[in-house]
Every structure is written in structure tokens, then in C-alpha cells.
Design an enzyme around this catalytic site. Structure first.
Site, PDB file in Angstrom:
ATOM      1  N   ASN A  15     -43.476 -26.294 -79.384  1.00  0.00           N
ATOM      2  CA  ASN A  15     -42.380 -26.689 -78.487  1.00  0.00           C
ATOM      3  C   ASN A  15     -42.693 -26.366 -77.029  1.00  0.00           C
ATOM      4  O   ASN A  15     -41.812 -26.429 -76.173  1.00  0.00           O
ATOM      5  CB  ASN A  15     -41.073 -26.004 -78.906  1.00  0.00           C
ATOM      6  CG  ASN A  15     -41.137 -24.481 -78.777  1.00  0.00           C
ATOM      7  OD1 ASN A  15     -42.180 -23.921 -78.417  1.00  0.00           O
ATOM      8  ND2 ASN A  15     -40.044 -23.813 -79.080  1.00  0.00           N
ATOM      9  N   GLU A  55     -39.387 -19.362 -74.624  1.00  0.00           N
ATOM     10  CA  GLU A  55     -38.978 -20.580 -75.315  1.00  0.00           C
ATOM     11  C   GLU A  55     -38.398 -21.594 -74.312  1.00  0.00           C
ATOM     12  O   GLU A  55     -38.111 -21.240 -73.166  1.00  0.00           O
ATOM     13  CB  GLU A  55     -37.918 -20.238 -76.369  1.00  0.00           C
ATOM     14  CG  GLU A  55     -38.421 -19.271 -77.452  1.00  0.00           C
ATOM     15  CD  GLU A  55     -39.360 -19.916 -78.469  1.00  0.00           C
ATOM     16  OE1 GLU A  55     -39.814 -21.065 -78.246  1.00  0.00           O
ATOM     17  OE2 GLU A  55     -39.642 -19.276 -79.495  1.00  0.00           O
ATOM     18  N   ASP A 113     -47.111 -10.209 -75.401  1.00  0.00           N
ATOM     19  CA  ASP A 113     -45.824 -10.009 -76.068  1.00  0.00           C
ATOM     20  C   ASP A 113     -45.950  -9.144 -77.310  1.00  0.00           C
ATOM     21  O   ASP A 113     -47.050  -8.833 -77.765  1.00  0.00           O
ATOM     22  CB  ASP A 113     -45.196 -11.366 -76.426  1.00  0.00           C
ATOM     23  CG  ASP A 113     -46.196 -12.330 -77.084  1.00  0.00           C
ATOM     24  OD1 ASP A 113     -47.274 -11.875 -77.517  1.00  0.00           O
ATOM     25  OD2 ASP A 113     -45.898 -13.534 -77.149  1.00  0.00           O
ATOM     26  N   HIS A 156     -43.779 -23.387 -75.856  1.00  0.00           N
ATOM     27  CA  HIS A 156     -43.568 -22.009 -75.389  1.00  0.00           C
ATOM     28  C   HIS A 156     -44.889 -21.331 -75.050  1.00  0.00           C
ATOM     29  O   HIS A 156     -45.926 -21.606 -75.650  1.00  0.00           O
ATOM     30  CB  HIS A 156     -42.721 -21.187 -76.375  1.00  0.00           C
ATOM     31  CG  HIS A 156     -43.396 -20.729 -77.628  1.00  0.00           C
ATOM     32  ND1 HIS A 156     -43.082 -21.217 -78.871  1.00  0.00           N
ATOM     33  CD2 HIS A 156     -44.341 -19.786 -77.846  1.00  0.00           C
ATOM     34  CE1 HIS A 156     -43.811 -20.607 -79.791  1.00  0.00           C
ATOM     35  NE2 HIS A 156     -44.589 -19.734 -79.197  1.00  0.00           N
TER      36      HIS A 156
HETATM   37  C1  GLP Z   1     -46.682 -17.383 -80.913  1.00  0.00           C
HETATM   38  C2  GLP Z   1     -47.123 -16.464 -79.747  1.00  0.00           C
HETATM   39  C3  GLP Z   1     -47.786 -17.251 -78.656  1.00  0.00           C
HETATM   40  C4  GLP Z   1     -48.710 -18.270 -79.282  1.00  0.00           C
HETATM   41  C5  GLP Z   1     -47.909 -19.330 -79.973  1.00  0.00           C
HETATM   42  C6  GLP Z   1     -48.738 -20.315 -80.770  1.00  0.00           C
HETATM   43  O1  GLP Z   1     -45.366 -17.286 -81.263  1.00  0.00           O
HETATM   44  N1  GLP Z   1     -46.108 -15.609 -79.194  1.00  0.00           N
HETATM   45  O2  GLP Z   1     -48.458 -16.366 -77.769  1.00  0.00           O
HETATM   46  O3  GLP Z   1     -49.501 -18.885 -78.297  1.00  0.00           O
HETATM   47  O4  GLP Z   1     -46.867 -18.781 -80.729  1.00  0.00           O
HETATM   48  O5  GLP Z   1     -49.159 -19.780 -81.964  1.00  0.00           O
HETATM   49  P1  GLP Z   1     -50.361 -20.346 -82.816  1.00  0.00           P
HETATM   50  O6  GLP Z   1     -51.595 -20.095 -82.015  1.00  0.00           O
HETATM   51  O7  GLP Z   1     -50.350 -19.540 -84.079  1.00  0.00           O
HETATM   52  O8  GLP Z   1     -50.105 -21.777 -83.030  1.00  0.00           O
END
Ligand code: GLP
Length: 239
Positions: free
Chosen positions: A133, A140, A65, A135
Site C-alpha cells: 500500500n 501507513e 521501526d 507504506h
Molecule cells: C513491513 C516493514 C517495512 C517493510 C514493509 C514491506 O511492515 N515495517 O519496513 O518495508 O513492511 O515488507 P516486505 O519486505 O516483507 O514486503
């Protein structure tokens, strides 16, 4: 689904890097993730590659992404992140590294182009983190399990969580281009990393919950080859 239980963030990072490193010769296209979770993984992987003097010239990479509105040289863009944590430390030819263009004039056309590219390359192993959550990528709760790469809106909680990477008063983008869950599920193999109590509910749902679009990560229950590396805190609700 294969679960590898580890003690903490460091062990998760090392064990993921080891798994990917030993698989490298079987991987032509590697799917990559961003966020805080894989930082230690990238550090361990690039260190291993450096120590062994290993060439990664054969690799193609596709990221999950990118924030909408951020150009590749924006310090909070995922393009920038990937250069910092991996690309500039390796010999992967830069035309072989792919992320959606966050500053594309027509983001919907960009999403379609990116989906076609990912499908054409075919992902051998996709790295994933997970949001609190549930995702995955930026899909989402409520996202279709058949979704393709698209322009999406971030949940309030995701915007808040990701604000920590942005400067004070700096606006966190509210939209992104993300591989869809359907696109992600086409990867041959999936490696999901989870660390910390904030992820415990999502990990519990993944391992023991019912499949539900309200918990996007549960889509992985349908995939034939998923490895989860999770630490004690992330597994605290799964016993
Ligand atoms: C972000 C990314 C995801 C990631 C997630 C968790 O928004 N788009 O690819 O896995 O949220 O983030 P973190 O690893 O900082 O907890």
C-alpha cells in the site's frame, strides 16, 4: 531519482549489497529496514564482509521501526531479526546498533528519545522496503510527510501481510514505533528495494505518480538522493 532495473530478487539483493559495501567507508550511520525484501541483501552483504574480512566497527546502525509490545528477545521482534540477519555476523559493537524499544514503559517517550537519537547520529544511507500500500517504515497511508518518530497503528493489510512471519494463531502486533516520514527524509541518501508484483503499484506511484499522503512512498520524490533497485515484476506497471 536513480532507478536500477534488475531481473529478479537475487539480482536486487546482490546489487544492493554491492552498492552498500562499496560505500561503507563513507557511511558512519547506516539506516536499516526489515521485512522479507532485505533478507537476501543482508545475506549477500554479510557474505561479502566475511569474504573480505572487513571490519564494520566504525558503523552505527538505526532501524526504521519496531513492533509495540515485543521485547528484543521475542523471535518476531525486529531486534531479533537484525541480530539473526546481520549483527551477530559482524563486529559492529552492539551499543552502536539501535532500534526503538518495543517494550518501553512509555512508548511515546521512547519514540521521542529515538527521534532525537536518529537526528543526532544523522543517517548517511537509509535502506527502505515498501509495503504493497506504499507504506515506508510503518508509515501507513495518510501519514504526514513531516511526521517524526511516533507510535502508529498498522493498516489491516499490513497486519495480514506480516502475519506470515508469526506462528499460527499468534497475534500480530497492531501498533509499532516507527521513524516518521520527516525523519526518514532527513537521511543523506536513500536506497529503496522492491521485488515482486505485489509492489508494482507502489513502485509505479513512486516513479510516475502524483505526490500524495495516501501513497507514503511518494514522499521520496522530494528527496535529492534516492536510488531505487527494483526487479521486473515490481516494475511491471511502470513501463
Ligand atoms: C513491513 C516493514 C517495512 C517493510 C514493509 C514491506 O511492515 N515495517 O519496513 O518495508 O513492511 O515488507 P516486505 O519486505 O516483507 O514486503
Amino acid at each position: 531519482m536513480k532507478l536500477i532495473q534488475v531481473a529478479d530478487y537475487e539480482e536486487m539483493s546482490r546489487s544492493a549489497a554491492e552498492l552498500v559495501y562499496t560505500e561503507l567507508e563513507n557511511i558512519r550511520t547506516l539506516g536499516l529496514a526489515t521485512g522479507g525484501t532485505p533478507l537476501g541483501f543482508y545475506e549477500a552483504l554479510r557474505e561479502r564482509v566475511r569474504q573480505e574480512g572487513r571490519s564494520l566497527q566504525h558503523l552505527h546502525t538505526v532501524n526504521l521501526d519496531e513492533y509495540l509490545g515485543l521485547a528484543a528477545d521475542h523471535p518476531q521482534s525486529y531486534h531479533y531479526y537484525m541480530n539473526e540477519v546481520l549483527f551477530q555476523h559482524t563486529d559492529i559493537p552492539s551499543p552502536q546498533t539501535h532500534l526503538p524499544a518495543g517494550d518501553a514503559e512509555d512508548p511515546y517517550a521512547e519514540a521521542a528519545r529515538y527521534d532525537e537519537l536518529v537526528t543526532r547520529l544523522g543517517v548517511d544511507l537509509q535502506l527502505l522496503g515498501v509495503g504493497a500500500n506504499g507504506h515506508i517504515g510503518f508509515n501507513e497511508p495518510g501519514s504526514s510527510f513531516h511526521g517524526r518518530t511516533d507510535v502508529v497503528r498498522l493498516a489491516e493489510g499490513t497486519i495480514r501481510a506480516n502475519a506470515r512471519f508469526f506462528g499460527e494463531g499468534e497475534r500480530v502486533p497492531e501498533q509499532a514505533v516507527t521513524m516518521g516520514i520527516g525523519t526518514i527524509l532527513e537521511s543523506r541518501r536513500i536506497l529503496l528495494l522492491a521485488s515482486g508484483a505485489r509492489k508494482a503499484e507502489a513502485v509505479r506511484a513512486l516513479l510516475h505518480g502524483a505526490m500524495s499522503e495516501e501513497m507514503p512512498v511518494t514522499a521520496l520524490q522530494t528527496h535529492p538522493d534516492v536510488t531505487v533497485i527494483a526487479d521486473e515484476a515490481a516494475l511491471s506497471l511502470s513501463r
